[in-house]
Scaffold this motif. Structure first.
Motif, PDB file in Angstrom:
ATOM      1  N   THR A  92       4.882 -15.934  13.918  1.00  0.00           N
ATOM      2  CA  THR A  92       5.083 -16.972  12.903  1.00  0.00           C
ATOM      3  C   THR A  92       4.971 -16.408  11.486  1.00  0.00           C
ATOM      4  N   LYS A  93       4.546 -15.164  11.371  1.00  0.00           N
ATOM      5  CA  LYS A  93       4.298 -14.575  10.054  1.00  0.00           C
ATOM      6  C   LYS A  93       5.474 -13.719   9.598  1.00  0.00           C
ATOM      7  N   ILE A  94       5.590 -13.562   8.293  1.00  0.00           N
ATOM      8  CA  ILE A  94       6.623 -12.733   7.694  1.00  0.00           C
ATOM      9  C   ILE A  94       5.940 -11.578   6.966  1.00  0.00           C
ATOM     10  N   PHE A  95       6.410 -10.362   7.214  1.00  0.00           N
ATOM     11  CA  PHE A  95       5.874  -9.179   6.543  1.00  0.00           C
ATOM     12  C   PHE A  95       6.943  -8.620   5.605  1.00  0.00           C
ATOM     13  N   VAL A  96       6.526  -8.213   4.413  1.00  0.00           N
ATOM     14  CA  VAL A  96       7.446  -7.639   3.432  1.00  0.00           C
ATOM     15  C   VAL A  96       6.880  -6.298   2.987  1.00  0.00           C
ATOM     16  N   SER A  97       7.625  -5.230   3.248  1.00  0.00           N
ATOM     17  CA  SER A  97       7.170  -3.884   2.888  1.00  0.00           C
ATOM     18  C   SER A  97       7.969  -3.347   1.704  1.00  0.00           C
ATOM     19  N   ILE A  98       7.278  -2.664   0.786  1.00  0.00           N
ATOM     20  CA  ILE A  98       7.983  -2.016  -0.330  1.00  0.00           C
ATOM     21  C   ILE A  98       7.818  -0.498  -0.270  1.00  0.00           C
ATOM     22  N   ALA A  99       7.328   0.019   0.850  1.00  0.00           N
ATOM     23  CA  ALA A  99       7.024   1.447   0.956  1.00  0.00           C
ATOM     24  C   ALA A  99       8.270   2.271   1.256  1.00  0.00           C
ATOM     25  N   ALA A 100       8.432   3.365   0.516  1.00  0.00           N
ATOM     26  CA  ALA A 100       9.512   4.305   0.807  1.00  0.00           C
ATOM     27  C   ALA A 100       9.201   5.025   2.114  1.00  0.00           C
ATOM     28  N   GLY A 101      10.228   5.190   2.941  1.00  0.00           N
ATOM     29  CA  GLY A 101      10.072   5.985   4.152  1.00  0.00           C
ATOM     30  C   GLY A 101       9.407   5.284   5.315  1.00  0.00           C
ATOM     31  N   VAL A 102       9.133   4.002   5.201  1.00  0.00           N
ATOM     32  CA  VAL A 102       8.488   3.267   6.297  1.00  0.00           C
ATOM     33  C   VAL A 102       9.480   2.223   6.816  1.00  0.00           C
ATOM     34  N   SER A 103      10.022   2.446   7.981  1.00  0.00           N
ATOM     35  CA  SER A 103      11.068   1.569   8.522  1.00  0.00           C
ATOM     36  C   SER A 103      10.475   0.295   9.103  1.00  0.00           C
ATOM     37  N   THR A 104      11.304  -0.721   9.217  1.00  0.00           N
ATOM     38  CA  THR A 104      10.870  -1.972   9.841  1.00  0.00           C
ATOM     39  C   THR A 104      10.545  -1.744  11.315  1.00  0.00           C
ATOM     40  N   VAL A 131       0.853  -1.194   0.000  1.00  0.00           N
ATOM     41  CA  VAL A 131       0.000   0.000   0.000  1.00  0.00           C
ATOM     42  C   VAL A 131       0.888   1.243   0.000  1.00  0.00           C
ATOM     43  N   LYS A 132       0.296   2.384  -0.297  1.00  0.00           N
ATOM     44  CA  LYS A 132       1.050   3.634  -0.299  1.00  0.00           C
ATOM     45  C   LYS A 132       1.454   4.010   1.129  1.00  0.00           C
ATOM     46  N   PRO A 133       2.602   4.697   1.281  1.00  0.00           N
ATOM     47  CA  PRO A 133       3.084   5.041   2.628  1.00  0.00           C
ATOM     48  C   PRO A 133       2.051   5.776   3.479  1.00  0.00           C
ATOM     49  N   GLN A 134       1.250   6.635   2.854  1.00  0.00           N
ATOM     50  CA  GLN A 134       0.284   7.410   3.630  1.00  0.00           C
ATOM     51  C   GLN A 134      -0.849   6.552   4.180  1.00  0.00           C
ATOM     52  N   ASN A 135      -0.989   5.326   3.671  1.00  0.00           N
ATOM     53  CA  ASN A 135      -2.041   4.424   4.154  1.00  0.00           C
ATOM     54  C   ASN A 135      -1.531   3.393   5.150  1.00  0.00           C
ATOM     55  N   PHE A 136      -0.231   3.458   5.462  1.00  0.00           N
ATOM     56  CA  PHE A 136       0.369   2.405   6.270  1.00  0.00           C
ATOM     57  C   PHE A 136      -0.200   2.330   7.691  1.00  0.00           C
ATOM     58  N   ALA A 137      -0.316   3.462   8.337  1.00  0.00           N
ATOM     59  CA  ALA A 137      -0.770   3.454   9.734  1.00  0.00           C
ATOM     60  C   ALA A 137      -2.144   2.804   9.846  1.00  0.00           C
ATOM     61  N   GLU A 138      -3.026   3.141   8.930  1.00  0.00           N
ATOM     62  CA  GLU A 138      -4.377   2.580   8.939  1.00  0.00           C
ATOM     63  C   GLU A 138      -4.362   1.076   8.717  1.00  0.00           C
ATOM     64  N   VAL A 139      -3.549   0.628   7.745  1.00  0.00           N
ATOM     65  CA  VAL A 139      -3.482  -0.803   7.427  1.00  0.00           C
ATOM     66  C   VAL A 139      -2.876  -1.586   8.588  1.00  0.00           C
ATOM     67  N   LEU A 140      -1.814  -1.072   9.174  1.00  0.00           N
ATOM     68  CA  LEU A 140      -1.174  -1.770  10.289  1.00  0.00           C
ATOM     69  C   LEU A 140      -2.115  -1.890  11.482  1.00  0.00           C
ATOM     70  N   GLU A 141      -2.905  -0.865  11.698  1.00  0.00           N
ATOM     71  CA  GLU A 141      -3.887  -0.924  12.779  1.00  0.00           C
ATOM     72  C   GLU A 141      -4.926  -2.013  12.506  1.00  0.00           C
ATOM     73  N   GLY A 172      14.553  10.445   3.692  1.00  0.00           N
ATOM     74  CA  GLY A 172      14.806  10.546   5.122  1.00  0.00           C
ATOM     75  C   GLY A 172      13.731  11.331   5.842  1.00  0.00           C
ATOM     76  N   GLU A 173      13.244  12.395   5.186  1.00  0.00           N
ATOM     77  CA  GLU A 173      12.192  13.217   5.784  1.00  0.00           C
ATOM     78  C   GLU A 173      10.885  12.440   5.929  1.00  0.00           C
ATOM     79  N   LEU A 174      10.672  11.497   5.004  1.00  0.00           N
ATOM     80  CA  LEU A 174       9.441  10.699   5.042  1.00  0.00           C
ATOM     81  C   LEU A 174       9.546   9.529   6.025  1.00  0.00           C
ATOM     82  N   GLU A 175      10.753   9.270   6.519  1.00  0.00           N
ATOM     83  CA  GLU A 175      11.000   8.086   7.353  1.00  0.00           C
ATOM     84  C   GLU A 175      10.145   8.084   8.605  1.00  0.00           C
ATOM     85  N   LYS A 176       9.540   6.924   8.852  1.00  0.00           N
ATOM     86  CA  LYS A 176       8.745   6.728  10.075  1.00  0.00           C
ATOM     87  C   LYS A 176       9.464   5.752  10.990  1.00  0.00           C
TER      88      LYS A 176
END
Length: 267
Positions: A89-101, A70-80, A263-267
C-alpha cells in the motif's frame, strides 16, 4: 491527499528542497514526517510542525509515501531497517544515483511501488530539472501526485528507468559543467582587471538569457551561434579556438564518462 502522511528518510539539501515542493503543492507541514541518523538536521523542520521519528522503520510504518533521500552507500542499511514496515500500500520514491527500482524491491522483499527520480541541485532554488521514472502499473493519480512535488521545484520530464544514467550526465551532474565554464570566464575577467562582482553578474545573466533564447526562440543551437558570430568578428575568433580544441568532443567524452560511472554504480 487529505491525511496522507509523507515521510523523508535522510534530511540533506535535496530532501529539504523536495520538502519545500511538497509544501508548495498544498500538503500541510503536519502531514510530513522525518528521520535522519543525526536528529539535529530535523530541528528546523520540526519547528515548522513536522514530525520527527526515532527510526526509519517507525516512519515507514506510519507514512504512505516514503522518500528515500539517503546517500547510495547507505541504501542497503536503510532498506534492511525499513523492510519489516514495508507493504504494497506504500509508495517509495528514490533519488539515489545508481540504485535501481529492482534493487530496492529485492531488498524490501516484495513487488512494491517504487518511483525513481534524478533531480539536480538548482532544485534548492525552485529551478531544478528532474527526470522521473513512473512505474507503468501505478495508478495515474499516484504518478500525478509524486510528479507534482518535483514540479513545485522546477521542470519535470518523464523518462524510462534505463534512461536515468544518461539523464545523470545531461542534467543531474551538468550544473558542475556550467560552473566550471563560469569559473574560467570569471578567472579571465579578473586577470584582465575587471571587478569580480561585475564579471559575475554579467556572466550569470548571460547564462540565464542564453538559456531563455534556446527555450523560447524556436531556433537551434547552431542558428543561435550564427546569430552571435558575425563574419570576421570577435565571437568567431573565440569559436575558432573552441572548435580547434574540440570542446564539443571533450564535453561528449565527459558525459560518456559520467553515464558510464552511473552504470558502474548501478545496483
Amino acid at each position: 491527499m487529505k491525511n496522507l502522511k509523507i515521510g523523508f528518510i535522510g534530511i540533506g539539501n535535496m530532501a529539504n528542497a523536495i520538502i519545500g515542493g511538497v509544501l508548495k503543492s498544498g500538503v500541510p507541514a503536519e502531514q510530513i514526517s522525518l528521520y535522519d541518523l543525526f536528529p539535529e538536521k530535523c530541528e528546523s523542520l520540526r519547528a515548522k510542525g513536522m514530525t520527527v521519528y526515532r527510526s526509519a522503520q517507525e516512519l515507514t510504518a506510519e507514512c504512505g509515501i516514503i522518500f528515500l533521500t539517503v546517500k547510495p552507500q547507505n541504501f542497503a542499511e536503510v532498506l534492511e531497517q525499513i523492510r519489516p514496515a514495508a507493504s504494497e500500500t506504500k509508495i517509495f520514491v528514490s533519488i539515489a544515483a545508481g540504485v535501481s527500482t529492482g534493487y530496492i524491491k529485492k531488498q524490501l522483499g516484495g513487488s512494491y511501488t517504487v518511483f525513481r527520480a534524478m533531480p539536480n541541485t538548482p532544485l534548492l532554488l525552485g529551478k531544478g530539472a528532474t527526470a522521473l521514472y513512473c512505474p507503468l502499473d501505478v495508478p495515474e493519480e499516484s504518478s500525478r501526485l509524486v510528479k507534482s512535488f518535483f514540479e513545485a521545484c522546477g521542470v519535470v520530464r518523464l523518462v524510462q528507468e534505463e534512461e536515468i544514467n544518461t539523464v545523470t550526465s545531461i542534467s543531474g551532474s551538468s550544473p558542475a559543467y556550467f560552473y566550471l565554464f563560469a569559473k574560467a570566464m570569471m578567472a579571465y575577467a579578473q586577470q584582465e582587471g575587471l571587478d569580480p562582482e561585475t564579471a559575475k553578474a554579467l556572466i550569470c545573466q548571460t547564462m540565464i538569457g542564453s538559456a531563455a533564447m534556446l527555450l523560447e526562440s524556436g531556433q537551434t543551437p547552431d542558428e543561435l551561434i550564427r546569430m552571435v558570430s558575425s563574419p570576421g568578428g570577435t565571437t568567431l575568433e573565440a569559436m575558432n579556438v573552441l572548435r580547434s580544441r574540440d570542446v564539443e568532443g571533450i564535453l561528449c567524452d565527459a558525459m560518456k564518462a559520467c553515464t558510464r560511472r552511473a552504470g558502474e554504480l548501478e545496483k
